[in-house]
Motif scaffolding. Sequence first.
Motif, short mmCIF file in Angstrom:
data_model
loop_
_atom_site.label_atom_id
_atom_site.label_comp_id
_atom_site.label_asym_id
_atom_site.label_seq_id
_atom_site.Cartn_x
_atom_site.Cartn_y
_atom_site.Cartn_z
N LYS A 1 -4.99 11.60 0.88
CA LYS A 1 -5.74 10.26 2.15
C LYS A 1 -7.39 10.51 1.29
CE LYS A 1 -7.15 14.73 3.82
NZ LYS A 1 -7.64 16.05 5.41
N ASP A 2 -7.56 11.21 0.26
CA ASP A 2 -8.94 11.00 -0.31
C ASP A 2 -8.76 10.23 -1.24
OD1 ASP A 2 -10.19 13.93 0.44
OD2 ASP A 2 -8.68 14.85 -0.86
N LEU A 3 -8.23 9.62 -1.76
CA LEU A 3 -8.11 8.18 -2.56
C LEU A 3 -8.49 6.59 -2.10
CD1 LEU A 3 -4.70 7.52 -4.11
CD2 LEU A 3 -6.55 8.62 -5.61
N SER A 4 -9.64 5.99 -2.77
CA SER A 4 -10.03 4.84 -2.18
C SER A 4 -9.40 3.56 -1.92
CB SER A 4 -11.70 4.52 -3.47
OG SER A 4 -10.73 4.11 -4.42
N TYR A 5 -9.93 2.98 -0.95
CA TYR A 5 -9.21 1.78 -0.26
C TYR A 5 -8.84 1.46 -1.05
CZ TYR A 5 -8.01 -2.08 2.27
OH TYR A 5 -7.59 -3.54 3.17
N GLU A 6 -9.61 0.81 -2.29
CA GLU A 6 -9.19 0.06 -3.21
C GLU A 6 -8.10 0.54 -4.52
OE1 GLU A 6 -11.82 -1.45 -7.70
OE2 GLU A 6 -12.84 -0.47 -6.31
N SER A 7 -8.38 1.62 -4.39
CA SER A 7 -7.34 1.87 -5.51
C SER A 7 -5.16 2.39 -5.03
CB SER A 7 -6.89 3.77 -5.37
OG SER A 7 -8.27 4.02 -6.27
N VAL A 8 -5.60 2.26 -3.33
CA VAL A 8 -4.62 2.37 -2.82
C VAL A 8 -3.67 0.55 -2.28
CG1 VAL A 8 -3.05 2.69 -0.61
CG2 VAL A 8 -4.46 4.17 -1.02
N VAL A 9 -4.47 -0.47 -2.15
CA VAL A 9 -4.22 -1.15 -1.99
C VAL A 9 -4.04 -2.55 -3.91
CG1 VAL A 9 -5.60 -3.41 -2.53
CG2 VAL A 9 -5.95 -2.31 -0.40
N TYR A 10 -4.58 -1.80 -5.21
CA TYR A 10 -3.87 -1.76 -6.53
C TYR A 10 -2.89 -1.52 -6.20
CZ TYR A 10 -3.96 -1.57 -11.38
OH TYR A 10 -3.52 -1.94 -12.65
N ILE A 11 -2.73 -0.19 -6.09
CA ILE A 11 -0.97 -0.29 -6.20
C ILE A 11 -0.05 -1.29 -5.47
CG2 ILE A 11 1.32 1.60 -5.78
CD1 ILE A 11 -1.61 1.94 -8.08
N LEU A 12 -1.02 -1.46 -4.15
CA LEU A 12 0.20 -2.41 -3.00
C LEU A 12 0.33 -3.29 -3.37
CD1 LEU A 12 1.37 -2.93 -0.56
CD2 LEU A 12 -1.44 -3.44 0.94
#
Length: 133
Positions: free
Chosen positions: A105-116
């Motif tokens: 939950k502490d990851l930024s939105y940008e990091s998760v979207v990059y993986i997605l």
Amino acid sequence: MDEQYLWEDKPELNITPLVDIMLVLLAILMVTTPTIVYQEDITLPKGSKSVKKVQDNMLEVRIDKHKKIYIKNTTYDYKIFPDSFNLLAKQYSKKDTSVFIRADKDLSYESVVYILKSIKEAGFTKVSLVTNG
């Protein structure tokens, strides 16, 4: 004159005791109704005897707060993840495999979207983000 006196006397109905009794009965009903448990005897039908399908066509991608990516027992680096994942993706049927992303939950939105985005670019169509809710 006696007859006239009888007709002038109007009878009055005292309903106060009746209302009191009805209110007591209503209160008793309101208190006892929620505690009544209705139980029906229901015989459920038997399910089919077929074996439950094992979900082999599932891939789980886990990302910790330090941007380390884990797939099964392998660790991947965040910056080179797209190239590594493309190599791994060749082992799976991209149309039938579901990919679940579990991100800290502490990851930024940008990091998760990059993986997605990297997973989508590898050709997987069934990609989901897993939440705790």
